[in-house]
Write a protein that holds these residues in place. Structure first.
Motif, PDB file in Angstrom:
ATOM      1  N   GLY A  93       0.832  -1.529  -0.140  1.00 31.32           N
ATOM      2  CA  GLY A  93      -0.170  -0.110   0.226  1.00 31.32           C
ATOM      3  C   GLY A  93       0.945   1.574   0.074  1.00 31.32           C
ATOM      4  O   GLY A  93       2.201   1.528  -0.479  1.00 31.32           O
ATOM      5  N   GLY A 180      -6.145  -0.322   7.055  1.00 30.40           N
ATOM      6  CA  GLY A 180      -5.844  -0.165   5.583  1.00 30.40           C
ATOM      7  C   GLY A 180      -6.980   0.332   5.398  1.00 30.40           C
ATOM      8  O   GLY A 180      -7.857   0.414   4.074  1.00 30.40           O
ATOM      9  N   GLN A 184      -4.431   4.685   3.405  1.00 33.51           N
ATOM     10  CA  GLN A 184      -4.225   4.561   2.342  1.00 33.51           C
ATOM     11  C   GLN A 184      -5.307   5.622   1.295  1.00 33.51           C
ATOM     12  O   GLN A 184      -5.352   6.462   0.733  1.00 33.51           O
ATOM     13  N   PHE A 379      -2.849   0.756  -5.425  1.00 39.33           N
ATOM     14  CA  PHE A 379      -1.491  -0.020  -4.068  1.00 39.33           C
ATOM     15  C   PHE A 379      -2.748   0.371  -2.759  1.00 39.33           C
ATOM     16  O   PHE A 379      -3.575  -0.187  -2.984  1.00 39.33           O
ATOM     17  N   ALA A 380      -3.588   1.687  -3.000  1.00 37.13           N
ATOM     18  CA  ALA A 380      -4.218   2.247  -1.848  1.00 37.13           C
ATOM     19  C   ALA A 380      -5.428   1.669  -1.894  1.00 37.13           C
ATOM     20  O   ALA A 380      -6.144   1.330  -1.430  1.00 37.13           O
ATOM     21  N   THR A 383      -5.351  -2.048  -1.442  1.00 39.29           N
ATOM     22  CA  THR A 383      -5.234  -2.040  -0.054  1.00 39.29           C
ATOM     23  C   THR A 383      -6.601  -2.220   0.974  1.00 39.29           C
ATOM     24  O   THR A 383      -6.787  -2.676   1.804  1.00 39.29           O
TER      25      THR A 383
END
Length: 469
Positions: A93, A180, A184, A379-380, A383
């Protein structure tokens, strides 16, 4: 209790301090204690398993992934390859990119060495919790529905310790908002606003809608989303990093030498700074790969076929993939910014962290900076999606399937609010719950270690009707 005593002794005027400041200080103290425990237990598990996580586990994990990849899909159940992509999507992330900027500020280049070492040691904890998650997973009507620490703590321990499963699931419901959600969505909103001028509220609504739609389809839909996106974005990001290192071979070799020298510097040992460098690297590795949190095993435990050792090996592979992403990011920054002064603020905000990372990538290879922004956003997103599912599993364990939808609604609501307002205090509070989530999981691993060593070292694979899927 220890945190309270430490607070009284080291901060005499604590009753007059604001509550967020108190929680932040206590969190820092307790998290350092938990990280020490994680490292010690990881070493104990690695020795007790006779290095099986990085020998037998890796070999069987790679064989399983190769077999699944070239075998036609015959059912809608989660297979090992899908589980690996989901876990990579959940672990890699914002922290794997922007978090490395903070690592270099707080610990210098030498901290990268200990980041990698801690990631390798932590593979034993991931191997252990995934092995137990697969072995004790819960099935209904021939379908695996629940796995992870809450299940193996309940079914694997004596009755007097089963309360640990409830404790884990309860803390997990809250901790996922720190693991998460907060960092993020902050990273995603800041990146979209800086690179494309997208207002934060639009980013919040957009992300919330995507996460809600995908999470509503359960692990099957999440796996379908991650199946191709995660490997594409990981391989692409690694390729960009490697291309920058290849363009600057002299700087790369000098950076590598500097990282190793500062990581094992005799001067640092004598003046006491090595302890700080080591601590920074270990804490970043624990945070980035979620060592001890048990989150990976919640997903990996659902995968077919039923092969505990091989599936545990897959968990080790996903953890190493996360370590590789962070290590490459750090190496690129040291290579390109070799000899440059580090920013002086150790509490570097996300926006400034992003600017510093972009500066390094742009200087290393013109045109690669946009790939960093794309990586942060994707990625965020993955996640946030994966941790929504993990939170749903925890709440479902406590309150049944009917609790999934309310949790999902709260999750997307928090995503929108966090993108718009940015509740720093809520982030610290939920991160504090992570320490409470780690404790029952690691304590359970210690209690089950004797059985675990016997099963793994004697290759005792239990038989089950779910052995094929």
């Amino acid at each position: 209790m220890l945190a309270g005593l430490w607070l009284i002794l080291t901060w005499p005027d604590w009753p007059h301090r604001p509550v967020p400041e108190l929680i932040t200080r206590i969190y820092g103290f307790t998290w350092n204690l938990v990280v020490d425990w994680i490292v010690l237990l990881s070493v104990f598990l690695m020795l007790g398993l006779q290095f099986r996580p990085v020998t037998l586990g890796l070999c069987q994990g790679l064989q399983l992934l190769r077999r699944v990849a070239f075998t036609p899909r015959v059912s809608s159940s989660l297979n090992s390859l899908d589980a690996a992509m989901v876990c990579l999507g959940g672990m890699v992330g914002v922290g794997s990119i922007l978090g490395m900027a903070r690592l270099l500020i707080n610990g210098g280049p030498g901290a990268i060495v200990w980041f990698v070492v801690a990631g390798l040691l932590g593979s034993s904890a991931k191997f252990a919790e995934t092995y137990l998650a697969v072995r004790f997973r819960e099935a209904r009507q021939g379908r695996v529905v629940m796995a992870g620490p809450m299940v193996f703590l309940r079914d694997g321990l004596d009755e007097r310790w089963r309360w640990l499963s409830t404790c884990f699931a309860l803390c997990g419901c809250v901790a996922v908002f720190g693991l998460g959600s907060a960092a993020q969505v902050d990273g995603l909103a800041i990146t979209l606003q800086a690179s494309a001028g997208v207002p934060s509220w639009i980013s919040g609504v957009f992300v919330a809608l995507i996460v809600f739609v995908l999470a509503s389809g359960g692990i099957t839909r999440i796996a379908g989303f991650c199946r191709y996106l995660v490997p594409a974005m990981l391989v692409g990001y690694w390729a960009v990093c490697i291309s920058i290192l290849a363009i600057h071979p002299l700087n790369t070799s000098q950076a590598f030498v500097q990282i190793v020298q500062e990581g094992f510097s005799m001067e640092a040992i004598f003046d006491g700074t090595l302890a700080a460098v080591l601590s920074v690297g270990v804490i970043r590795a624990v945070s980035a790969t979620e060592i001890g949190a048990g989150t990976v095993s919640i997903v990996q435990g659902l995968a077919q076929p039923f092969q505990p050792v091989a599936q545990a090996g897959v968990s080790v592979i996903t953890g190493l993939g996360t370590v590789l992403t962070g290590a490459l990011t750090g190496l690129v920054m040291v290579t390109v910014l070799l000899g440059s002064a580090m920013p002086g603020d150790s509490s570097l905000p996300i926006a400034d962290s992003r600017d510093w990372v972009l500066q390094a990538f742009a200087a290393g290879n013109q045109g690669s900076a946009w790939f960093v922004d794309a990586g942060i956003v994707l990625f965020a997103l993955t996640t946030m999606l994966v941790h929504c599912f993990i939170g749903e599993q925890c709440i479902s364990f406590l309150a049944g399937e009917r609790a999934r939808l309310p949790f999902r609604l709260v999750w997307v609501g928090v995503l929108m609010l966090q993108a718009i307002v940015g509740f720093q205090f809520i982030w610290i509070l939920t991160q504090s719950m992570t320490t409470l989530m780690v404790i029952p999981n690691m304590f359970g691993l210690a209690l089950l270690s004797t059985k675990l060593f016997h099963w793994v070292l004697n290759s005792h694979e239990p038989k089950t009707s779910l052995s094929e899927g």
